[in-house]
Scaffold this active site. Structure first.
Site, PDB file in Angstrom:
ATOM      1  N   CYS A 230       0.843  -1.195   0.000  1.00  7.15           N
ATOM      2  CA  CYS A 230       0.000   0.000   0.000  1.00  7.15           C
ATOM      3  C   CYS A 230       0.881   1.248   0.000  1.00  7.15           C
ATOM      4  CB  CYS A 230      -0.916   0.011   1.224  1.00  7.15           C
ATOM      5  SG  CYS A 230      -2.183  -1.280   1.200  1.00  7.15           S
ATOM      6  N   ARG A 232       4.014   2.304  -2.706  1.00 11.77           N
ATOM      7  CA  ARG A 232       4.242   2.846  -4.039  1.00 11.77           C
ATOM      8  C   ARG A 232       4.359   1.700  -5.037  1.00 11.77           C
ATOM      9  NH1 ARG A 232       2.955   6.864  -1.956  1.00 11.77           N
ATOM     10  NH2 ARG A 232       3.949   8.930  -1.925  1.00 11.77           N
ATOM     11  N   GLU A 261      -0.547   3.846 -13.057  1.00 11.73           N
ATOM     12  CA  GLU A 261      -1.928   3.993 -12.588  1.00 11.73           C
ATOM     13  C   GLU A 261      -2.709   4.935 -13.498  1.00 11.73           C
ATOM     14  OE1 GLU A 261      -1.951   5.111  -8.467  1.00 11.73           O
ATOM     15  OE2 GLU A 261      -0.971   3.267  -7.827  1.00 11.73           O
ATOM     16  N   HIS A 280      -5.822   2.475  -5.294  1.00 18.71           N
ATOM     17  CA  HIS A 280      -5.066   3.484  -4.541  1.00 18.71           C
ATOM     18  C   HIS A 280      -5.960   4.211  -3.538  1.00 18.71           C
ATOM     19  CE1 HIS A 280      -1.095   5.891  -4.924  1.00 18.71           C
ATOM     20  NE2 HIS A 280      -1.517   5.894  -3.670  1.00 18.71           N
ATOM     21  N   GLY A 282      -5.471   4.121  -0.198  1.00 16.31           N
ATOM     22  CA  GLY A 282      -4.780   4.218   1.089  1.00 16.31           C
ATOM     23  C   GLY A 282      -5.162   5.430   1.915  1.00 16.31           C
ATOM     24  N   ALA A 283      -5.356   6.574   1.284  1.00 17.58           N
ATOM     25  CA  ALA A 283      -5.671   7.807   2.022  1.00 17.58           C
ATOM     26  C   ALA A 283      -7.133   8.206   1.901  1.00 17.58           C
ATOM     27  CB  ALA A 283      -4.789   8.947   1.523  1.00 17.58           C
TER      28      ALA A 283
END
Length: 530
Positions: A230, A232, A261, A280, A282-283
């Site tokens: 998770c 790069r 991506e 993507h 993660g945040a």
């Protein structure tokens, strides 16, 4: 009264402390064009953005009162940092706001790959009741290898311990003392690969970490490993991972990031039964989006009120007389730091910077920041380290920075020496500016040399014996490696010596390994300076 412009969608809760401040007026005007921003920015003291607004030099020229640009997030590629620095505008971001969110997503992915949750869900909603195909494993009593023990990696380790896992951690700045304090076994990458049941990566993507897990690592990996990324895309070789799964080496993988991506429709991860993917995320939580806004709002308020602040990502203004003296050394200093970091083995504990000659007469703190950036960026990545946060990152990782000065510099008008001390060794690199030649590396450890710090350089440690230079040159030539320049440094004839060989392109690792097999040659390492 201070005026703050919010030009991207940011939650009211995220900027509440600005709105509540008695000395601040907040205007929310998302979706403005560059021309529209140029028209109104002159009346504002601060600008808050996410990723949509591009903060250009033109906008900052018009912002005559602008003191700070705040980015509610991590990346600042939509902000012209050089233009901000030249105008004395501070740019800040919020690097800690998504730590917990990314950590929790990592753990969710780890649980999902351990228990085949997405695969079981897909089959169940498809009308198939299948309890036999999805036999999972427990996390309890398993070894979790964490590659990268920064903010996120440390939080993952903390939660994994609560699940009864044994944590093996690798990080170039992780010392035995800190590892013991946080309950982690200090390990090498190879030890983790050979022994861990689960592995999660939390390193930045740098030339050193690109494909740090690839075919050679999969060949010696513990069978049945489960891998989570998770961090790069590109840290783990995607094609090599698919091969390792198909060969039964890796039991499963969970990826939130890709090398490119979004991934192509035919990407091998997307249809693989043993690989879990997310886009993507993660945040991507409500809390993280609010946290980054809260963090950046707090620092903006501190800057407007002339209070201490954190998370600046550009260079603060330097007095003109100091800048004129130091600026020619900025590039050299960063490369000396990078060179020293690339040749030093083990977790770095101390950086000593020695200034000799006329440099000792000025405030060298700005130059020290460039040197420390060179050291830290080798491990953390250039996109994560800048001349403002470099000292903070060193302190955060318990790396002591020592400054020494001397008004005399033997043989040179000025001399900058960078010494790195790790658990394993102490290495030293010195450099200067030579009139008519520019920046030069003039000493590596105890050996005098004269090398342009640019491009690809092979550092060879050897014994000073007849024929060694020819054998090295022949081997490189036979592998299509063209030598641009070569420098030999020695103290005594027949004793230990080094070669610094500048080559036209990066040298394959297999060629470096072959060099070490030559008689009278001890080691060979490539240093890349850009």
């Amino acid at each position: 009264m201070f005026k703050v412009l919010v030009s991207d969608p940011i939650s009211d809760m995220g900027i509440q402390q600005l709105a509540d401040a008695a000395d601040v007026i907040v205007d929310k005007k998302p979706g403005l064009s560059e021309d529209e921003l140029v028209e109104i920015i002159g009346e504002y003291d601060a600008l808050l953005v996410r990723s949509q607004t591009r903060v250009t030099a033109r906008i900052m020229d018009a912002g005559k009162k602008l003191k700070v640009v705040g980015r509610a997030g991590v990346g600042v590629d939509n902000i012209d940092l050089e233009a901000a620095t030249q105008r004395g505008i501070i740019v800040i971001n919020a690097p800690d706001g998504n730590t917990i969110t990314t950590c929790e997503h990592t753990f969710a992915m780890m649980m999902a790959v351990a228990r085949h949750i997405p695969q079981a869900y897909h089959k169940t909603v498809g009308g198939v009741w299948d309890r036999k195909s999805f036999l999972g494993v427990e996390l309890r009593n398993k070894i979790l290898g964490v590659l990268g023990m920064g903010r996120i990696g440390s939080e993952v380790a903390k939660r994994a311990k609560a699940f009864g896992m044994e944590i093996w951690g690798y990080d170039p700045f992780l010392t035995e003392e800190r590892a013991e304090k946080i309950g982690v076994r200090l390990s090498t990458v190879e030890e983790i690969i050979r022994n861990a049941d689960f592995m999660t990566v939390h390193t930045p993507l740098t030339p050193e970490t690109r494909h740090m897990i690839s075919r050679p690592q999969f060949e010696v990996m513990k069978k049945g490993m489960r891998i989570v990324n998770c961090a790069r895309g590109g840290i783990i070789d995607e094609q090599a991972l698919v091969e390792a799964i198909d060969q039964g080496i890796v039991a499963g993988a969970a990826f939130d990031v890709f090398e490119v991506e979004p991934p192509a429709a035919d990407h091998p991860f997307l249809g693989h039964p043993k690989i879990i993917v997310t886009p993507h995320l993660g945040a991507s939580t409500v809390e993280a989006q609010e946290n980054v806004a809260i963090d950046v709002s707090e620092q903006v308020l501190n800057i407007l009120r002339d209070k201490p602040f954190m998370n600046a990502v550009n260079m603060p203004p330097i007095p003109a007389n100091v800048r004129n003296k130091l600026q020619p050394y900025f590039g050299l200093g960063e490369k000396l730091g990078s060179f020293a970091a690339q040749i030093t083995e083990g977790a770095i504990e101390e950086i000593t910077v020695s200034y000799s000659g006329e440099l000792a007469e000025v405030d060298t703190q700005p130059l020290t920041r460039y040197i420390v950036r060179g050291v830290m960026a080798h491990h953390l990545g250039l996109d994560q380290v800048n001349v403002v946060n470099s000292m903070h990152l060193a302190k955060q990782r318990s790396v002591n920075v020592v400054i020494q000065t001397s008004h005399t510099a033997k043989d040179f008008t000025n001399l900058v020496t960078v010494t790195l001390r790790s658990k394993k060794e102490t290495r030293q690199v010195s450099g200067t500016l030579l009139t008519g030649y520019g920046p030069r590396i003039v000493q590596v450890d105890k050996f005098p040399v004269d090398v342009d710090p640019e491009g690809h350089i092979i550092l060879v440690s050897h014994f000073d014996k007849p024929g060694i230079v020819g054998r090295v040159g022949t081997l490189l030539g036979s592998n299509d490696v063209n030598i641009a320049t070569m420098q030999v440094g020695r103290q005594l004839a027949g004793g230990s010596a080094i070669m610094l060989i500048r080559v036209d392109k990066s040298v394959p690792k297999a060629v470096l390994s072959e060099l070490v097999t030559l008689s009278d040659l001890n080691s060979a390492k490539e240093i890349t300076l850009t």
